[in-house]
Design a protein around this motif. Structure first.
Motif, PDB file in Angstrom:
ATOM      1  N   PRO A  69       0.816  -1.219   0.000  1.00  0.00           N
ATOM      2  CA  PRO A  69       0.000   0.000   0.000  1.00  0.00           C
ATOM      3  C   PRO A  69       0.851   1.271   0.000  1.00  0.00           C
ATOM      4  N   ALA A  70       1.935   1.262   0.773  1.00  0.00           N
ATOM      5  CA  ALA A  70       2.821   2.431   0.810  1.00  0.00           C
ATOM      6  C   ALA A  70       3.525   2.630  -0.522  1.00  0.00           C
ATOM      7  N   PHE A  71       4.002   1.544  -1.116  1.00  0.00           N
ATOM      8  CA  PHE A  71       4.687   1.642  -2.410  1.00  0.00           C
ATOM      9  C   PHE A  71       3.726   2.121  -3.492  1.00  0.00           C
ATOM     10  N   ARG A  72       2.516   1.593  -3.480  1.00  0.00           N
ATOM     11  CA  ARG A  72       1.525   1.973  -4.494  1.00  0.00           C
ATOM     12  C   ARG A  72       1.184   3.449  -4.382  1.00  0.00           C
ATOM     13  N   GLY A  73       0.969   3.896  -3.151  1.00  0.00           N
ATOM     14  CA  GLY A  73       0.653   5.307  -2.955  1.00  0.00           C
ATOM     15  C   GLY A  73       1.780   6.208  -3.425  1.00  0.00           C
ATOM     16  N   LEU A  74       3.005   5.802  -3.185  1.00  0.00           N
ATOM     17  CA  LEU A  74       4.161   6.586  -3.606  1.00  0.00           C
ATOM     18  C   LEU A  74       4.266   6.623  -5.128  1.00  0.00           C
ATOM     19  N   ALA A  75       4.168   5.470  -5.768  1.00  0.00           N
ATOM     20  CA  ALA A  75       4.334   5.380  -7.220  1.00  0.00           C
ATOM     21  C   ALA A  75       3.252   6.142  -7.977  1.00  0.00           C
ATOM     22  N   GLU A  76       2.061   6.223  -7.391  1.00  0.00           N
ATOM     23  CA  GLU A  76       0.943   6.876  -8.072  1.00  0.00           C
ATOM     24  C   GLU A  76       0.819   8.352  -7.736  1.00  0.00           C
ATOM     25  N   ASP A  77       1.652   8.852  -6.837  1.00  0.00           N
ATOM     26  CA  ASP A  77       1.580  10.253  -6.426  1.00  0.00           C
ATOM     27  C   ASP A  77       2.250  11.122  -7.490  1.00  0.00           C
ATOM     28  N   ARG A  78       1.564  12.171  -7.909  1.00  0.00           N
ATOM     29  CA  ARG A  78       2.076  13.009  -8.998  1.00  0.00           C
ATOM     30  C   ARG A  78       2.719  14.302  -8.488  1.00  0.00           C
ATOM     31  N   PRO A  82       7.656  16.271  -2.928  1.00  0.00           N
ATOM     32  CA  PRO A  82       6.802  16.322  -1.736  1.00  0.00           C
ATOM     33  C   PRO A  82       6.236  14.955  -1.356  1.00  0.00           C
ATOM     34  N   ALA A  83       5.969  14.101  -2.347  1.00  0.00           N
ATOM     35  CA  ALA A  83       5.483  12.750  -2.058  1.00  0.00           C
ATOM     36  C   ALA A  83       6.563  11.915  -1.389  1.00  0.00           C
ATOM     37  N   VAL A  84       7.813  12.089  -1.823  1.00  0.00           N
ATOM     38  CA  VAL A  84       8.921  11.364  -1.196  1.00  0.00           C
ATOM     39  C   VAL A  84       9.092  11.820   0.250  1.00  0.00           C
ATOM     40  N   ALA A  85       9.032  13.132   0.466  1.00  0.00           N
ATOM     41  CA  ALA A  85       9.155  13.661   1.825  1.00  0.00           C
ATOM     42  C   ALA A  85       8.039  13.125   2.708  1.00  0.00           C
ATOM     43  N   GLU A  86       6.833  13.079   2.181  1.00  0.00           N
ATOM     44  CA  GLU A  86       5.698  12.564   2.949  1.00  0.00           C
ATOM     45  C   GLU A  86       5.857  11.084   3.256  1.00  0.00           C
ATOM     46  N   PHE A  87       6.378  10.319   2.296  1.00  0.00           N
ATOM     47  CA  PHE A  87       6.639   8.893   2.500  1.00  0.00           C
ATOM     48  C   PHE A  87       7.574   8.678   3.686  1.00  0.00           C
ATOM     49  N   PHE A  88       8.658   9.454   3.726  1.00  0.00           N
ATOM     50  CA  PHE A  88       9.618   9.298   4.826  1.00  0.00           C
ATOM     51  C   PHE A  88       9.061   9.833   6.138  1.00  0.00           C
ATOM     52  N   ASP A  89       8.294  10.913   6.079  1.00  0.00           N
ATOM     53  CA  ASP A  89       7.670  11.416   7.307  1.00  0.00           C
ATOM     54  C   ASP A  89       6.772  10.350   7.926  1.00  0.00           C
ATOM     55  N   ALA A  90       5.955   9.694   7.091  1.00  0.00           N
ATOM     56  CA  ALA A  90       5.056   8.653   7.590  1.00  0.00           C
ATOM     57  C   ALA A  90       5.845   7.459   8.107  1.00  0.00           C
ATOM     58  N   LEU A  91       6.925   7.106   7.415  1.00  0.00           N
ATOM     59  CA  LEU A  91       7.758   5.977   7.833  1.00  0.00           C
ATOM     60  C   LEU A  91       8.367   6.249   9.209  1.00  0.00           C
ATOM     61  N   ILE A  92       8.923   7.438   9.388  1.00  0.00           N
ATOM     62  CA  ILE A  92       9.550   7.780  10.662  1.00  0.00           C
ATOM     63  C   ILE A  92       8.513   7.812  11.778  1.00  0.00           C
ATOM     64  N   LEU A 140      10.328   9.754  -8.617  1.00  0.00           N
ATOM     65  CA  LEU A 140      11.458  10.610  -8.959  1.00  0.00           C
ATOM     66  C   LEU A 140      11.432  11.020 -10.433  1.00  0.00           C
ATOM     67  N   LEU A 141      10.870  10.189 -11.282  1.00  0.00           N
ATOM     68  CA  LEU A 141      10.678  10.592 -12.677  1.00  0.00           C
ATOM     69  C   LEU A 141       9.697  11.759 -12.766  1.00  0.00           C
ATOM     70  N   VAL A 142       8.675  11.734 -11.914  1.00  0.00           N
ATOM     71  CA  VAL A 142       7.754  12.869 -11.836  1.00  0.00           C
ATOM     72  C   VAL A 142       8.504  14.116 -11.371  1.00  0.00           C
ATOM     73  N   ALA A 143       9.319  13.947 -10.324  1.00  0.00           N
ATOM     74  CA  ALA A 143      10.096  15.071  -9.814  1.00  0.00           C
ATOM     75  C   ALA A 143      11.002  15.656 -10.889  1.00  0.00           C
ATOM     76  N   GLU A 144      11.612  14.792 -11.667  1.00  0.00           N
ATOM     77  CA  GLU A 144      12.478  15.259 -12.756  1.00  0.00           C
ATOM     78  C   GLU A 144      11.671  16.055 -13.784  1.00  0.00           C
ATOM     79  N   ALA A 145      10.520  15.529 -14.156  1.00  0.00           N
ATOM     80  CA  ALA A 145       9.676  16.214 -15.137  1.00  0.00           C
ATOM     81  C   ALA A 145       9.183  17.569 -14.630  1.00  0.00           C
ATOM     82  N   GLU A 146       9.037  17.675 -13.312  1.00  0.00           N
ATOM     83  CA  GLU A 146       8.560  18.922 -12.700  1.00  0.00           C
ATOM     84  C   GLU A 146       9.702  19.894 -12.401  1.00  0.00           C
ATOM     85  N   GLY A 147      10.940  19.507 -12.756  1.00  0.00           N
ATOM     86  CA  GLY A 147      12.075  20.380 -12.525  1.00  0.00           C
ATOM     87  C   GLY A 147      12.496  20.483 -11.074  1.00  0.00           C
ATOM     88  N   GLN A 148      12.153  19.470 -10.278  1.00  0.00           N
ATOM     89  CA  GLN A 148      12.464  19.495  -8.848  1.00  0.00           C
ATOM     90  C   GLN A 148      13.841  18.925  -8.523  1.00  0.00           C
TER      91      GLN A 148
END
Length: 199
Positions: A69-78, A82-92, A140-148
């Motif tokens: 569920p965590a991986f799916r939510g991460l992969a589908e987040d556009r 910010p999605a990566v940061a949220e993933f780690f915040d929830a993990l911690i 991270l591919l999304v992040a790259e496309a967004e110039g992040q």
């Protein structure tokens, strides 16, 4: 007469997941499992097989209930980073507080334990790692496309880095690392990729 199970195998397996997760597989014996589930040995063996088969079933259950569920939510987040940061915040948060604080991750614990010498366990760990890495790569591919991402940042290499950081958070939290320290490390890692963007 056919054997009729008078217990819920799914509920029993959930109990076993928590037992292996909290105590570790090496220090958990069949008698511990019998006591925790309230089942007798013959019922356990007839349903799940021996301890190793039960452990593999527990790993699969953990992946279905916690990891995927965590991986799916991460992969589908556009949102990208910010999605990566949220993933780690929830993990911690889950690793350092609440009902499962300081338990680490059942899968990461297996990465560090002697049980990873078993070929079936190692194959599971390789599959799990690839699922984690693919989810991170997708976002991270999304992040790259967004110039992040910083110009020199390769999403595939960054996914490898963040997968290793995930295991580090899991293992260090089990060893007693504080949430603030873990969050600072994550922030530094995200900063190296291009900075933690504003939410």
């Amino acid at each position: 007469m056919p054997d009729v199970k008078h217990f819920d195998p799914d509920a029993a397996l959930d109990t076993v997941v928590r037992l292996f997760w909290h105590q570790g597989v090496a220090t958990t014996g069949i008698q511990d499992i019998v006591t925790a589930t309230g089942l007798n040995r013959s019922s356990l063996y007839a349903t799940f097989g021996g301890k190793q088969e039960l452990y593999l079933a527990a790993l699969e259950r953990y992946r279905e209930q916690w990891s995927r569920p965590a991986f799916r939510g991460l992969a589908e987040d556009r949102r990208g980073l910010p999605a990566v940061a949220e993933f780690f915040d929830a993990l911690i948060t889950v690793r350092c507080s609440g009902a499962y604080a300081r338990w680490g991750c059942l899968v990461s614990n297996a990465q560090a334990g002697a049980e990873n010498g078993d070929p079936d366990v190692r194959a599971f760990l390789d599959r799990h790692h690839e699922e984690l890495r693919e989810a991170l790569h997708a976002v991270l591919l999304v992040a790259e496309a967004e110039g992040q991402l910083a110009p020199a940042t390769d999403p595939a290499t960054a996914a490898d880095l963040l997968a290793l950081l995930t295991y580090g958070v899991n293992l260090r939290s089990r060893a007693g690392a504080e949430a603030g320290s873990l969050s600072a490390t994550v922030a530094a890692a995200l900063g190296s990729l291009g900075g933690r963007p504003a939410e």
